[in-house]
Design an enzyme around this catalytic site. Structure first.
Site, mmCIF file in Angstrom:
data_model
loop_
_atom_site.group_PDB
_atom_site.id
_atom_site.type_symbol
_atom_site.label_atom_id
_atom_site.label_comp_id
_atom_site.label_asym_id
_atom_site.label_seq_id
_atom_site.Cartn_x
_atom_site.Cartn_y
_atom_site.Cartn_z
ATOM 1 N N ASN A 89 0.858 -1.184 0.000
ATOM 2 C CA ASN A 89 0.000 0.000 0.000
ATOM 3 C C ASN A 89 0.896 1.236 0.000
ATOM 4 O O ASN A 89 1.534 1.536 1.004
ATOM 5 C CB ASN A 89 -0.901 -0.012 1.233
ATOM 6 N N ASP B 141 -1.779 -2.841 9.397
ATOM 7 C CA ASP B 141 -2.709 -3.963 9.552
ATOM 8 C C ASP B 141 -3.931 -3.844 8.643
ATOM 9 O O ASP B 141 -4.617 -4.833 8.389
ATOM 10 C CB ASP B 141 -3.160 -4.057 11.009
ATOM 11 N N THR C 56 1.035 2.586 10.400
ATOM 12 C CA THR C 56 1.087 3.318 11.664
ATOM 13 C C THR C 56 1.012 2.375 12.853
ATOM 14 O O THR C 56 1.776 2.503 13.812
ATOM 15 C CB THR C 56 -0.073 4.329 11.742
#
Length: 624
Positions: free
Chosen positions: A188, A246, A277
């Site tokens: 991502n 996650d 994060t």
């Protein structure tokens, strides 16, 4: 009632992944027996100047253990760094001994080895590729690539060494020689500090060293990973790797477990390289360094991971982290506007929320797995790489036995102290089984899922090609848009049961005012948020932590709870209650709107159930 141990029951027909000791590799067993709890090392003796940390053992102990292993191969006339050496291959270590008087010895532990090749046939040169520690501080593990170049006297010795080396260190890996494997890396580009592409470039060099086939996919927006999980060709790859936080992993799992062939698909090894994060999964398995994660991918050892089914009405989600309500989800969701600040956003969000605190009313139903108070829960051994609890056929009984044994030993110790028979402390210190039991998944199936690929290949992909599809898609306007159906994971319909039926099955209820709850299946939700220190990867249990609005409540006390969550000490607070449960139902009052989040993702506000499915997916882990 128990819904935890297996899923061969009438309403739960999903079977946990095989964690039998029969599936352990002989190499892993040898390594555990010879260097228990060691970090993978290159050790120079006698001066003991190590490239890697030597962990919890001395160089003398390490050498003594290695000396006890059988010599598989030996050559006394190999050139290394333009000096004549003796090379030995043992089951867990490659040894390089300089022949001259006073020369030192290098030990390259097998867990650091990623590949090798004949680099120059005309000069009989051979290169070994490894990934070794950068620092002596084992609490701050970072790794780097390292090469060892050897030169042999002739072609025969070169080929003989190559055969023995590959046979000892590469062919014995759970998924076979890395050069015969195929992995897909999904990243991502907008995750966390937007470092995923940079991370990929670094770890891809290690993948090149191993000659592993890599296909790179960059996600293009929300639910892209979910769609990939739903429709990718299961036979094309043996491992799926994520570079993100996650959230991307959560998306993919919800696609993977929505497939009609989810029972087979859930066995594929998955790896998470932290680039977001939170990085809760990476922190929970102790792999926070990207290069260490890449090493684990190449080595190919796995452990099962629990997945929870979250349900609201007819809607279902799969969770790999947590269900949160109240202050934790408020901070997580409402601080999204500060995402550019990185980890600081959560600190800022928490401070603002405490100043403008919300109190929530509701009911929390839970099905107890263990009747333990939080003092007893704190005595449960933490999850480890060879975990007695996760490997047990009955984790609940194993935990009860450990707690009981602790109490018996503590009683005995106290009696000895009182009678002055022994002035030293002989209290029970729980020791987990270290015989080595990393589940390798279904090795035979994994080996047959892909064909040999000689050279690494990187392919940038926006959408899967037509021949990648293995499931019929529910198309809308184009081939690139379709609807992923709900998860196929079977779960019990607790939301349809009356309170009388729940009570009859052993459920309990908490009712009143709450600051918030965290229901998690892993220890960490972020690097600085240890939700439950005694959570295990594969025990089939949910750790329910409740922050109460009781008589001892104060904003200063709440601030302490949030700051101490970085070490897990917050569970000791008088504001906290903790439970080990098999399932739970959250019933928030409708007197005010709030936030409920699954793995940090916002869902509708309303009555919600959570049920843990033990050992549901296969996660790449370290072996030390």
């Amino acid at each position: 009632m128990s819904i935890n141990s297996d899923y061969n029951k009438e309403n739960n027909n999903i079977s946990p992944l095989n964690t039998s000791s029969e599936r352990r590799s002989s190499l892993r067993n040898s390594l555990n027996n010879s260097s228990n709890n060691n970090n993978n090392n290159v050790i120079n003796t006698p001066t003991a100047n190590s490239i890697n940390s030597s962990g919890n053992f001395s160089p003398k102990e390490f050498v003594s253990n290695i000396d006890g292993e059988e010599i598989i191969y030996q050559n006394q006339s190999v050139e290394y760094k333009q000096r004549l050496c003796t090379i030995q291959i043992k089951q867990s270590t490659l040894i390089i001994k300089f022949n001259e008087k006073g020369g030192f010895t290098k030990y390259l532990v097998s867990d650091t080895i990623v590949g090798s090749e004949i680099t120059n046939e005309s000069t009989n040169e051979y290169t070994i590729y490894s990934c070794v520690m950068n620092t002596l501080d084992v609490t701050k593990e970072t790794r780097r690539r390292k090469q060892f170049s050897l030169r042999f006297r002739d072609r025969f010795e070169l080929n003989q060494f190559n055969d023995k080396f590959v046979e000892a260190f590469l062919d014995t890996l759970p998924m076979g020689n890395p050069r015969e494997r195929r992995i897909r890396v999904i990243l991502n580009p907008k995750s966390g500090k937007k470092m995923s592409d940079s991370i990929f470039k670094d770890i891809n060099e290690l993948f090149k060293d191993s000659k592993i086939f890599v296909k790179k996919t960059v996600t293009k927006g929300p639910d892209h990973a979910k769609k990939i999980g739903y429709k990718f060709n299961l036979k094309k790859y043996d491992t799926i790797v994520f570079i993100s936080g996650d959230g991307l992993f959560h998306e993919f799992i919800n696609g993977l477990l929505s497939r009609t062939d989810f029972e087979q698909a859930r066995k594929i090894p998955l790896a998470l390289i932290p680039g977001g994060t939170g990085n809760g999964i990476a922190c929970s398995i102790g792999l926070q360094d990207p290069m260490s994660c890449a090493l684990a991918v190449i080595r190919g050892f796995t452990k099962p991971l629990d997945v929870s089914v979250i349900q609201q009405g007819d809607k279902k989600w799969c969770s790999i982290l947590s269900l949160t309500w109240g202050i934790v989800s408020d901070v997580d969701i409402e601080s999204e506007k500060y995402r550019a600040l990185g980890d600081v956003r959560l600190i800022l969000g928490a401070a603002l929320r405490i100043l403008n605190l919300r109190i929530y009313r509701g009911k929390i139903w839970y099905l107890p797995a263990l009747e333990l108070n939080k003092t007893e829960i704190a005595k449960i051994p933490k999850c480890s790489y060879s975990c007695e609890i996760c490997e047990s056929d009955n984790p609940i009984s194993t935990i009860e036995n450990v707690i009981s044994q602790q109490q018996q030993n503590n009683t005995t110790t106290n009696q000895l102290r009182r009678s002055s028979l022994n002035n030293s402390s002989n209290g029970f210190s729980p020791k987990l089984n270290t015989s080595g039991s990393i589940s390798n998944g279904n090795d035979d199936e994994l080996r047959s899922m892909f064909s040999k690929e000689e050279n690494i290949k990187i392919e940038n992909e926006i959408h899967d090609h037509q021949n990648d599809d293995v499931l019929p898609l529910l198309k809308s306007s184009s081939d690139q848009h379709f609807i992923v159906p709900p998860t196929k994971l079977p779960n019990q319909q607790f939301l349809k049961e009356t309170k009388e039926e729940l009570f009859a099955k052993g459920w309990k209820v908490l009712e009143g005012e709450f600051i918030g709850i965290v229901a998690s299946t892993v220890s960490h939700l972020a690097s600085d948020f240890i939700a439950s220190p005694t959570a295990h990867l594969s025990d089939g249990l949910i750790d329910l932590v409740v922050i109460n609005n009781n008589k001892k409540f104060s904003k200063a006390g709440l601030l302490s709870v949030l700051t101490e969550s970085s070490t897990g000490a917050h569970v000791k607070s008088d504001l906290i209650d903790q439970y080990k449960v098999q399932a739970m139902i959250l019933e928030p009052s409708n007197d005010r709107e709030g936030i409920i989040a699954v793995d940090g993702e916002l869902i509708s506000y309303g009555r919600t159930s959570m049920e843990c499915m033990r050992a549901c997916i296969n996660l790449i882990c370290r072996t030390y």
